[in-house]
Design an enzyme around this catalytic site. Structure first.
Site, mmCIF file in Angstrom:
data_model
loop_
_atom_site.group_PDB
_atom_site.id
_atom_site.type_symbol
_atom_site.label_atom_id
_atom_site.label_comp_id
_atom_site.label_asym_id
_atom_site.label_seq_id
_atom_site.Cartn_x
_atom_site.Cartn_y
_atom_site.Cartn_z
ATOM 1 N N ARG A 1 0.810 -1.225 0.000
ATOM 2 C CA ARG A 1 0.000 0.000 0.000
ATOM 3 C C ARG A 1 0.838 1.267 0.000
ATOM 4 O O ARG A 1 0.289 2.365 -0.047
ATOM 5 C CB ARG A 1 -0.931 -0.004 1.220
ATOM 6 C CG ARG A 1 -2.089 -0.972 1.100
ATOM 7 C CD ARG A 1 -2.990 -0.903 2.304
ATOM 8 N NE ARG A 1 -2.337 -1.413 3.511
ATOM 9 C CZ ARG A 1 -2.943 -1.545 4.688
ATOM 10 N NH1 ARG A 1 -4.204 -1.168 4.814
ATOM 11 N NH2 ARG A 1 -2.293 -2.025 5.723
ATOM 12 N N LYS B 1 4.423 -20.477 6.678
ATOM 13 C CA LYS B 1 3.684 -20.993 7.828
ATOM 14 C C LYS B 1 3.191 -19.814 8.678
ATOM 15 O O LYS B 1 3.733 -18.709 8.541
ATOM 16 C CB LYS B 1 4.568 -21.927 8.654
ATOM 17 C CG LYS B 1 5.639 -21.243 9.512
ATOM 18 C CD LYS B 1 6.376 -22.273 10.329
ATOM 19 C CE LYS B 1 7.343 -21.616 11.306
ATOM 20 N NZ LYS B 1 6.730 -20.967 12.448
ATOM 21 N N HIS C 1 11.340 -23.160 6.270
ATOM 22 C CA HIS C 1 12.720 -22.763 5.992
ATOM 23 C C HIS C 1 13.737 -23.731 6.576
ATOM 24 O O HIS C 1 14.874 -23.793 6.103
ATOM 25 C CB HIS C 1 12.977 -21.337 6.506
ATOM 26 C CG HIS C 1 13.018 -21.204 7.990
ATOM 27 N ND1 HIS C 1 11.900 -20.970 8.751
ATOM 28 C CD2 HIS C 1 14.050 -21.270 8.862
ATOM 29 C CE1 HIS C 1 12.235 -20.895 10.021
ATOM 30 N NE2 HIS C 1 13.537 -21.074 10.119
ATOM 31 N N LYS D 1 17.823 -25.819 5.002
ATOM 32 C CA LYS D 1 19.143 -25.794 5.621
ATOM 33 C C LYS D 1 19.997 -26.954 5.124
ATOM 34 O O LYS D 1 19.528 -28.079 4.970
ATOM 35 C CB LYS D 1 19.014 -25.834 7.148
ATOM 36 C CG LYS D 1 18.422 -24.556 7.731
ATOM 37 C CD LYS D 1 18.364 -24.605 9.238
ATOM 38 C CE LYS D 1 17.790 -23.310 9.807
ATOM 39 N NZ LYS D 1 18.697 -22.174 9.597
ATOM 40 N N GLU E 1 15.968 -22.035 21.690
ATOM 41 C CA GLU E 1 16.340 -20.648 21.433
ATOM 42 C C GLU E 1 16.610 -19.955 22.758
ATOM 43 O O GLU E 1 15.940 -20.237 23.765
ATOM 44 C CB GLU E 1 15.235 -19.927 20.669
ATOM 45 C CG GLU E 1 15.010 -20.472 19.266
ATOM 46 C CD GLU E 1 13.969 -19.688 18.509
ATOM 47 O OE1 GLU E 1 14.337 -18.807 17.718
ATOM 48 O OE2 GLU E 1 12.763 -19.950 18.724
ATOM 49 N N ASP F 1 4.000 -23.499 16.721
ATOM 50 C CA ASP F 1 4.985 -22.704 16.002
ATOM 51 C C ASP F 1 6.132 -23.543 15.463
ATOM 52 O O ASP F 1 6.657 -23.252 14.390
ATOM 53 C CB ASP F 1 5.537 -21.616 16.935
ATOM 54 C CG ASP F 1 6.444 -20.638 16.214
ATOM 55 O OD1 ASP F 1 6.098 -20.216 15.091
ATOM 56 O OD2 ASP F 1 7.505 -20.290 16.767
ATOM 57 N N HIS G 1 8.487 -27.757 11.761
ATOM 58 C CA HIS G 1 9.928 -28.022 11.727
ATOM 59 C C HIS G 1 10.288 -29.399 12.295
ATOM 60 O O HIS G 1 10.969 -30.200 11.650
ATOM 61 C CB HIS G 1 10.690 -26.964 12.519
ATOM 62 C CG HIS G 1 10.473 -25.567 12.040
ATOM 63 N ND1 HIS G 1 10.212 -25.258 10.731
ATOM 64 C CD2 HIS G 1 10.483 -24.384 12.705
ATOM 65 C CE1 HIS G 1 10.072 -23.943 10.609
ATOM 66 N NE2 HIS G 1 10.227 -23.399 11.793
ATOM 67 N N LYS H 1 11.699 -21.303 24.191
ATOM 68 C CA LYS H 1 12.325 -19.980 24.224
ATOM 69 C C LYS H 1 13.020 -19.787 25.572
ATOM 70 O O LYS H 1 12.651 -20.400 26.563
ATOM 71 C CB LYS H 1 11.273 -18.877 24.039
ATOM 72 C CG LYS H 1 10.400 -19.025 22.806
ATOM 73 C CD LYS H 1 11.140 -18.688 21.545
ATOM 74 C CE LYS H 1 10.196 -18.698 20.341
ATOM 75 N NZ LYS H 1 10.896 -18.429 19.076
#
Length: 514
Positions: free
Chosen positions: A69, A176, A206, A210, A244, A263, A268, A366
């Site tokens: 936009r 995703k 993704h 790898k 992570e 997630d 994955h 996390k």
């Protein structure tokens, strides 16, 4: 000869080569990105496209079209791409490469509900077809929230952009999440397939781009060393971890209500399980590879009871990297009573002859101890008949660990005699690192995946059946957790809640501490 004539007459000299070692170069085409103002486009897609061009893997007639936009001209958009390239490209910046790429950059202003904007997009692509010899080959990358998919797909269909004539192709790329449960995934697949046939749909995971993930196939099927022991006779269990060390500050809009299982595990980690557990395909042709993954996912089920074979948690404040960090409930945008899990672990069983009785443990989280993604194949203990207990008391289980990130490589753990006059055996590691073994750095995942889209190579993209089977596996866990109250708290910088350790201890096992 003009540039447009050269592009239209250009023939990829390697496209039909039977030598798989040669690089595959995309044919003339245009890639339209919806959502070019977003973080994904700036951080990943634009740098990856430049890196492909810099490596000589894009054709002379390639065109990049942005749709948003913003009141941008073509030059404004080119400057945005240039800034993203200089900030995030993996390869060295070369002015001549950039100038060639910039010649094919265009921008179309509009919103997803404007039919006129899509008509302008159609006219822009038609002009590029003529000027750059693209030949009507167009890909559409939906780097947008899933709730915007139906509107964009409807506009692509109504404007005729989704329909290809003979000798042309149209492809759509979807990021995703692929739904939030089985029912929504099926609805989304139906919406997409109403406009684009399944063989033209590329769902981006993704992780599958790898280098180390693809090396699982080479490790397993190009080496006789591993095949005889890759089964329940020798393997005790498999751990697949994506950890992570970062928190979720600023990501509440996406993550709250989604959680770690949706997630990461649904896409994955279940894909990593499929690559690890699948049978050898007849060939690496897409249909054969996908068929073996579908077989494995069809045979995969949750171990029960779920109270004992799953765990979930939510990080609290603590210390990470020597600095104090806040808990999820103090992060901006998260409600004080949020039940979104930031840690998830599940136990799966693969009901095939090869894997009968071998548990697969999947975990993600996390604010864990460090950033790492790995697949650890842990072997059964040797009888140790010639040794007494004192000789092997420090010896663990043999393991083959495939490191997906950040230090891509493979580690083998086995017992070796300690130097000296006594017989004492301890664990040692034999390590293979991509960075040390090869002079060329691994391409970013999005480089490989975008190139595969332009080549029409779907091997690394999940198909409908894989997506729906993954949700069939995960849905019972999500329903169980939804009825079970709040996630268990764990301190930031640790390796998750106590229930995750208890889950393993019930079977006499323990999590690896990478």
């Amino acid at each position: 000869m003009s540039d447009s004539a050269a592009a239209s007459d250009w023939v990829n000299p390697l496209r039909d080569s039977t030598d798989k070692r040669l690089p595959h170069i995309a044919g003339p085409c245009a890639l339209v990105i919806f959502g070019v103002t977003g973080d994904l486009a700036r951080r990943k897609l634009m740098p990856a496209i430049y890196d492909l061009a810099n490596r000589g893997l894009l054709p002379p007639g390639f065109a990049l079209v942005g749709f948003a936009r913003r009141e941008w001209t073509d030059e404004d958009f080119a400057n945005v791409v240039l800034e993203a390239v200089k900030d995030g490209a993996r390869t060295k910046f070369r002015q001549d490469v950039w100038e060639r790429l910039a010649e094919g950059i265009r921008f179309v202003e509009g919103s997803f509900d404007e039919a006129e904007a899509f008509q302008n997009l159609s006219e822009t692509l038609a002009t590029l077809d003529n000027e750059r010899g693209i030949g009507g080959n167009h890909g559409f990358y939906l780097a947008i929230p899933p709730n915007a998919f139906p509107q964009v797909l409807e506009q692509l269909s109504a404007s005729g952009l989704a329909q290809a004539e003979d000798g042309q192709w149209r492809r759509v790329v979807i990021e995703k999440p692929f739904g939030h449960d089985l029912e929504s995934a099926r609805e989304l697949n139906a919406v997409v397939n109403k406009v684009f046939p399944e063989d033209t749909v590329f769902r981006i995971d993704h992780y599958l781009g790898k280098e180390t993930v693809q090396n699982i196939l080479a490790l397993r099927f190009a080496n006789q060393l591993f095949d005889p022991i890759w089964n329940a006779h020798y393997v005790d269990h498999v751990q697949i971890t994506m950890a992570e060390d970062i928190g979720l500050g600023g990501r509440a809009g996406y993550y709250d209500g989604i959680g770690a299982a949706r997630d990461v595990i649904q896409n994955h980690l279940l894909q990593l399980l499929a690559f690890t557990a699948m049978e050898e395909p007849i060939s690496f042709e897409p249909l054969n590879l996908q068929a073996e993954k579908i077989k494995v996912l069809s045979a995969t089920r949750l171990a029960e009871p779920l109270d004992e074979t799953t765990a979930r948690g939510q990080y609290e404040g603590g210390w990470q990297g020597g600095l104090p960090v806040v808990g999820l409930l103090e992060e901006e945008g998260f409600a004080a009573d949020s039940t979104t899990e930031t840690f998830a672990a599940i136990t799966l069983e693969v009901d095939t002859r090869r894997w009968a009785g071998v548990p697969f443990y999947l975990r993600t989280g996390k604010r864990l101890g460090r950033r790492v993604t790995e697949i650890a194949v842990v072997f059964k203990r040797a009888p140790h008949l010639p040794f007494d207990k004192t000789m092997t008391e420090d010896l663990g289980q043999n393991a083959l660990v495939i490191r997906v990130q950040p230090d891509e490589g493979v580690t083998m753990r086995f017992g070796s005699k300690v130097p000296g006059s006594s017989m004492e055996v301890r664990d040692v590691n034999m390590d293979f690192s991509y960075g040390q073994a090869f002079t060329e750095s691994s391409p970013e995942a999005y480089e490989r995946l975008i190139l595969d889209v332009l080549l029409g190579e779907p091997s690394l993209f999940p198909v409908n059946a894989e997506v729906e089977l993954s949700w069939e596996i995960l849905d019972p866990v999500l329903e169980h957790w939804a009825a079970g109250g709040k996630p268990e708290p764990y301190e930031a910088g640790t390796w998750g809640p106590p229930s995750a350790d208890e889950m393993m201890q019930r079977t006499g096992r323990e999590w690896r501490r990478p």
